[in-house]
Design a protein around this motif. Structure first.
Motif, PDB file in Angstrom:
ATOM      1  N   TYR A   1       0.642  -1.385  -0.247  1.00 51.13           N
ATOM      2  CA  TYR A   1       0.112   0.493  -0.081  1.00 51.13           C
ATOM      3  C   TYR A   1       1.290   1.277  -0.342  1.00 51.13           C
ATOM      4  O   TYR A   1       0.762   2.537  -0.404  1.00 51.13           O
ATOM      5  CB  TYR A   1      -1.513  -0.020   1.270  1.00 51.13           C
ATOM      6  CG  TYR A   1      -1.831   1.286   1.474  1.00 51.13           C
ATOM      7  CD1 TYR A   1      -2.361   1.254   0.943  1.00 51.13           C
ATOM      8  CD2 TYR A   1      -1.900   1.976   2.737  1.00 51.13           C
ATOM      9  CE1 TYR A   1      -3.585   2.599   0.308  1.00 51.13           C
ATOM     10  CE2 TYR A   1      -2.357   3.318   2.600  1.00 51.13           C
ATOM     11  CZ  TYR A   1      -2.628   3.843   1.867  1.00 51.13           C
ATOM     12  OH  TYR A   1      -4.262   4.787   1.965  1.00 51.13           O
ATOM     13  N   GLU A   2       1.959   1.197   0.946  1.00 50.15           N
ATOM     14  CA  GLU A   2       2.528   2.509   0.312  1.00 50.15           C
ATOM     15  C   GLU A   2       3.451   2.844  -0.358  1.00 50.15           C
ATOM     16  O   GLU A   2       3.299   3.774  -0.571  1.00 50.15           O
ATOM     17  CB  GLU A   2       4.124   2.609   2.615  1.00 50.15           C
ATOM     18  CG  GLU A   2       2.790   2.801   2.949  1.00 50.15           C
ATOM     19  CD  GLU A   2       2.619   1.427   3.687  1.00 50.15           C
ATOM     20  OE1 GLU A   2       3.299   0.087   3.877  1.00 50.15           O
ATOM     21  OE2 GLU A   2       1.948   1.074   5.653  1.00 50.15           O
TER      22      GLU A   2
ATOM     23  N   THR B   1       3.092   1.572  -3.680  1.00 48.35           N
ATOM     24  CA  THR B   1       1.980   1.998  -4.374  1.00 48.35           C
ATOM     25  C   THR B   1       1.423   3.573  -4.288  1.00 48.35           C
ATOM     26  O   THR B   1       1.600   4.659  -5.142  1.00 48.35           O
ATOM     27  CB  THR B   1       0.639   1.516  -4.555  1.00 48.35           C
ATOM     28  OG1 THR B   1       0.168   0.010  -4.429  1.00 48.35           O
ATOM     29  CG2 THR B   1      -0.507   2.355  -4.886  1.00 48.35           C
ATOM     30  N   LEU B   2       1.303   3.823  -2.915  1.00 43.55           N
ATOM     31  CA  LEU B   2       0.639   5.677  -3.068  1.00 43.55           C
ATOM     32  C   LEU B   2       2.283   6.315  -3.002  1.00 43.55           C
ATOM     33  O   LEU B   2       2.208   6.930  -4.059  1.00 43.55           O
ATOM     34  CB  LEU B   2       1.093   6.238  -1.727  1.00 43.55           C
ATOM     35  CG  LEU B   2      -0.269   5.443  -0.683  1.00 43.55           C
ATOM     36  CD1 LEU B   2      -0.895   6.068   0.944  1.00 43.55           C
ATOM     37  CD2 LEU B   2      -1.660   5.720  -2.028  1.00 43.55           C
TER      38      LEU B   2
ATOM     39  N   GLU C   1       1.545   8.186  -6.122  1.00 41.27           N
ATOM     40  CA  GLU C   1       1.762  10.329  -6.587  1.00 41.27           C
ATOM     41  C   GLU C   1       3.226  10.870  -7.703  1.00 41.27           C
ATOM     42  O   GLU C   1       3.169  12.086  -7.374  1.00 41.27           O
ATOM     43  CB  GLU C   1       2.629  10.691  -4.976  1.00 41.27           C
ATOM     44  CG  GLU C   1       1.206  10.405  -4.421  1.00 41.27           C
ATOM     45  CD  GLU C   1       1.288  10.591  -2.894  1.00 41.27           C
ATOM     46  OE1 GLU C   1       2.293  10.799  -2.905  1.00 41.27           O
ATOM     47  OE2 GLU C   1       0.522  10.848  -1.279  1.00 41.27           O
TER      48      GLU C   1
ATOM     49  N   LEU D   1      -5.093   6.794  -7.776  1.00 38.67           N
ATOM     50  CA  LEU D   1      -3.922   6.889  -6.415  1.00 38.67           C
ATOM     51  C   LEU D   1      -6.601   7.777  -5.692  1.00 38.67           C
ATOM     52  O   LEU D   1      -5.976   6.602  -4.021  1.00 38.67           O
ATOM     53  CB  LEU D   1      -3.609   8.567  -6.312  1.00 38.67           C
ATOM     54  CG  LEU D   1      -2.886   8.738  -4.751  1.00 38.67           C
ATOM     55  CD1 LEU D   1      -2.191   8.037  -4.319  1.00 38.67           C
ATOM     56  CD2 LEU D   1      -2.679  10.139  -4.424  1.00 38.67           C
ATOM     57  N   LYS D   2      -6.911   7.998  -6.233  1.00 45.18           N
ATOM     58  CA  LYS D   2      -8.158   7.666  -5.071  1.00 45.18           C
ATOM     59  C   LYS D   2      -8.323   6.058  -4.635  1.00 45.18           C
ATOM     60  O   LYS D   2      -9.984   6.874  -4.216  1.00 45.18           O
ATOM     61  CB  LYS D   2      -9.182   8.679  -5.549  1.00 45.18           C
ATOM     62  CG  LYS D   2      -8.934  10.799  -5.901  1.00 45.18           C
ATOM     63  CD  LYS D   2      -9.596  11.551  -6.613  1.00 45.18           C
ATOM     64  CE  LYS D   2     -11.567  11.388  -6.585  1.00 45.18           C
ATOM     65  NZ  LYS D   2     -11.941  12.274  -6.968  1.00 45.18           N
TER      66      LYS D   2
ATOM     67  N   TYR E   1      -6.889   4.956  -1.816  1.00 39.55           N
ATOM     68  CA  TYR E   1      -7.114   5.092  -0.873  1.00 39.55           C
ATOM     69  C   TYR E   1      -8.410   5.420  -0.202  1.00 39.55           C
ATOM     70  O   TYR E   1      -8.327   4.642   0.846  1.00 39.55           O
ATOM     71  CB  TYR E   1      -7.138   7.076  -0.764  1.00 39.55           C
ATOM     72  CG  TYR E   1      -5.921   7.931  -0.671  1.00 39.55           C
ATOM     73  CD1 TYR E   1      -4.969   7.441   0.298  1.00 39.55           C
ATOM     74  CD2 TYR E   1      -5.946   8.836  -1.623  1.00 39.55           C
ATOM     75  CE1 TYR E   1      -4.464   8.413   0.473  1.00 39.55           C
ATOM     76  CE2 TYR E   1      -4.759   9.434  -1.614  1.00 39.55           C
ATOM     77  CZ  TYR E   1      -3.732   9.424  -0.185  1.00 39.55           C
ATOM     78  OH  TYR E   1      -2.516   9.904   0.101  1.00 39.55           O
TER      79      TYR E   1
ATOM     80  N   GLU F   1      -3.620  -0.535   7.824  1.00 40.32           N
ATOM     81  CA  GLU F   1      -3.111  -0.095   6.483  1.00 40.32           C
ATOM     82  C   GLU F   1      -1.975  -0.485   6.457  1.00 40.32           C
ATOM     83  O   GLU F   1      -2.154  -0.515   4.779  1.00 40.32           O
ATOM     84  CB  GLU F   1      -3.402   1.591   6.947  1.00 40.32           C
ATOM     85  CG  GLU F   1      -4.678   1.752   5.510  1.00 40.32           C
ATOM     86  CD  GLU F   1      -4.879   3.182   6.273  1.00 40.32           C
ATOM     87  OE1 GLU F   1      -4.418   3.968   6.109  1.00 40.32           O
ATOM     88  OE2 GLU F   1      -6.255   3.728   5.628  1.00 40.32           O
TER      89      GLU F   1
END
Length: 121
Positions: free
Chosen positions: A37-38, A40-41, A45, A56-57, A60, A74
Protein backbone atom coordinates in the motif's frame (compact mmCIF):
# COMPACT_ATOMS: atom_id res chain seq x y z
CA UNK A 1 -11.53 -27.12 1.59
CA UNK A 2 -11.03 -25.33 4.89
CA UNK A 3 -10.24 -21.65 4.71
CA UNK A 4 -8.90 -19.44 7.41
CA UNK A 5 -11.26 -16.53 8.06
CA UNK A 6 -8.48 -13.94 8.03
CA UNK A 7 -6.98 -15.14 4.76
CA UNK A 8 -9.94 -14.30 2.55
CA UNK A 9 -10.58 -10.83 3.92
CA UNK A 10 -10.37 -8.63 0.89
CA UNK A 11 -11.33 -4.97 0.68
CA UNK A 12 -12.35 -3.58 -2.67
CA UNK A 13 -13.14 -0.29 -4.32
CA UNK A 14 -14.87 0.23 -7.64
CA UNK A 15 -14.93 3.33 -9.82
CA UNK A 16 -17.30 3.31 -12.76
CA UNK A 17 -17.58 5.57 -15.79
CA UNK A 18 -14.15 7.16 -15.37
CA UNK A 19 -13.63 9.43 -18.38
CA UNK A 20 -10.38 7.88 -19.54
CA UNK A 21 -9.11 5.40 -22.08
CA UNK A 22 -8.74 1.81 -20.93
CA UNK A 23 -5.22 1.59 -22.30
CA UNK A 24 -4.05 4.67 -20.41
CA UNK A 25 -5.47 3.33 -17.15
CA UNK A 26 -3.98 -0.14 -17.69
CA UNK A 27 -0.54 1.39 -18.18
CA UNK A 28 -0.71 2.74 -14.62
CA UNK A 29 -2.47 -0.28 -13.07
CA UNK A 30 0.22 -2.65 -14.38
CA UNK A 31 2.84 -0.72 -12.41
CA UNK A 32 1.07 -1.06 -9.04
CA UNK A 33 -0.34 -4.60 -9.19
CA UNK A 34 1.10 -6.77 -6.38
CA UNK A 35 2.82 -3.94 -4.52
CA UNK A 36 2.34 -2.84 -0.93
CA UNK A 37 0.00 0.00 0.00
CA UNK A 38 2.71 2.53 0.94
CA UNK A 39 4.80 1.74 -2.12
CA UNK A 40 1.73 2.14 -4.32
CA UNK A 41 1.01 5.59 -2.89
CA UNK A 42 4.57 6.74 -3.56
CA UNK A 43 4.51 5.41 -7.12
CA UNK A 44 1.16 6.99 -7.97
CA UNK A 45 2.07 10.39 -6.53
CA UNK A 46 5.25 10.58 -8.60
CA UNK A 47 3.88 9.18 -11.85
CA UNK A 48 3.56 11.78 -14.63
CA UNK A 49 0.34 10.33 -16.10
CA UNK A 50 -3.11 11.90 -15.75
CA UNK A 51 -4.57 8.44 -15.14
CA UNK A 52 -2.72 8.13 -11.84
CA UNK A 53 -4.92 10.63 -9.95
CA UNK A 54 -8.26 8.73 -10.17
CA UNK A 55 -6.42 5.49 -9.39
CA UNK A 56 -4.76 7.13 -6.37
CA UNK A 57 -8.18 8.20 -5.09
CA UNK A 58 -9.45 4.66 -5.59
CA UNK A 59 -6.53 3.13 -3.66
CA UNK A 60 -7.22 5.55 -0.79
CA UNK A 61 -10.87 4.50 -0.85
CA UNK A 62 -10.04 0.78 -0.82
CA UNK A 63 -7.68 1.28 2.14
CA UNK A 64 -10.36 3.23 4.00
CA UNK A 65 -12.81 0.39 3.33
CA UNK A 66 -10.28 -2.12 4.66
CA UNK A 67 -9.57 -0.22 7.86
CA UNK A 68 -13.11 0.94 8.61
CA UNK A 69 -15.25 -2.01 7.53
CA UNK A 70 -12.92 -4.93 8.17
CA UNK A 71 -10.54 -3.61 10.81
CA UNK A 72 -7.39 -4.30 8.79
CA UNK A 73 -4.15 -2.41 9.35
CA UNK A 74 -3.18 -0.15 6.42
CA UNK A 75 0.53 -0.90 6.86
CA UNK A 76 -0.03 -4.61 6.15
CA UNK A 77 -2.09 -4.18 2.97
CA UNK A 78 -1.02 -4.97 -0.56
CA UNK A 79 -2.82 -4.81 -3.90
CA UNK A 80 -3.90 -8.36 -4.59
CA UNK A 81 -5.90 -7.71 -7.72
CA UNK A 82 -6.45 -4.69 -9.96
CA UNK A 83 -8.46 -4.67 -13.16
CA UNK A 84 -9.54 -2.14 -15.74
CA UNK A 85 -12.52 -2.88 -17.96
CA UNK A 86 -14.08 -0.95 -20.81
CA UNK A 87 -17.15 1.12 -19.97
CA UNK A 88 -19.80 2.78 -22.06
CA UNK A 89 -18.82 4.97 -24.99
CA UNK A 90 -20.39 8.43 -24.95
CA UNK A 91 -21.15 9.54 -28.50
CA UNK A 92 -21.54 13.19 -29.46
CA UNK A 93 -22.06 14.93 -32.76
CA UNK A 94 -19.89 17.88 -33.70
CA UNK A 95 -21.16 20.19 -36.44
CA UNK A 96 -18.92 20.42 -39.48
CA UNK A 97 -18.90 22.29 -42.77
CA UNK A 98 -21.78 22.10 -45.28
CA UNK A 99 -24.31 20.96 -42.68
CA UNK A 100 -22.59 17.69 -41.94
CA UNK A 101 -21.77 16.26 -38.55
CA UNK A 102 -18.80 14.40 -37.16
CA UNK A 103 -19.10 11.67 -34.52
CA UNK A 104 -16.95 12.11 -31.39
CA UNK A 105 -16.50 9.00 -29.23
CA UNK A 106 -15.55 9.54 -25.60
CA UNK A 107 -14.45 6.31 -23.96
CA UNK A 108 -14.94 5.44 -20.30
CA UNK A 109 -13.59 2.69 -18.10
CA UNK A 110 -14.37 0.82 -14.90
CA UNK A 111 -11.55 0.29 -12.39
CA UNK A 112 -11.56 -2.29 -9.58
CA UNK A 113 -8.90 -2.51 -6.88
CA UNK A 114 -8.73 -5.30 -4.29
CA UNK A 115 -6.56 -5.05 -1.17
CA UNK A 116 -5.51 -7.99 1.04
CA UNK A 117 -3.56 -8.24 4.24
CA UNK A 118 -0.09 -9.75 4.03
CA UNK A 119 0.27 -13.13 5.69
CA UNK A 120 2.34 -13.08 8.85
CA UNK A 121 4.35 -16.20 7.94
Amino acid sequence: MIKNENSDKEAKALAQHIRMSVFKARRVIDQIRGRSYEETLMILELMPYCASYPILKLVYSAAANASHNMGLNEADLFISKAEVNRGAIVKKLKPRARGRSYLIKKTTCHIKIFLKEKSKD
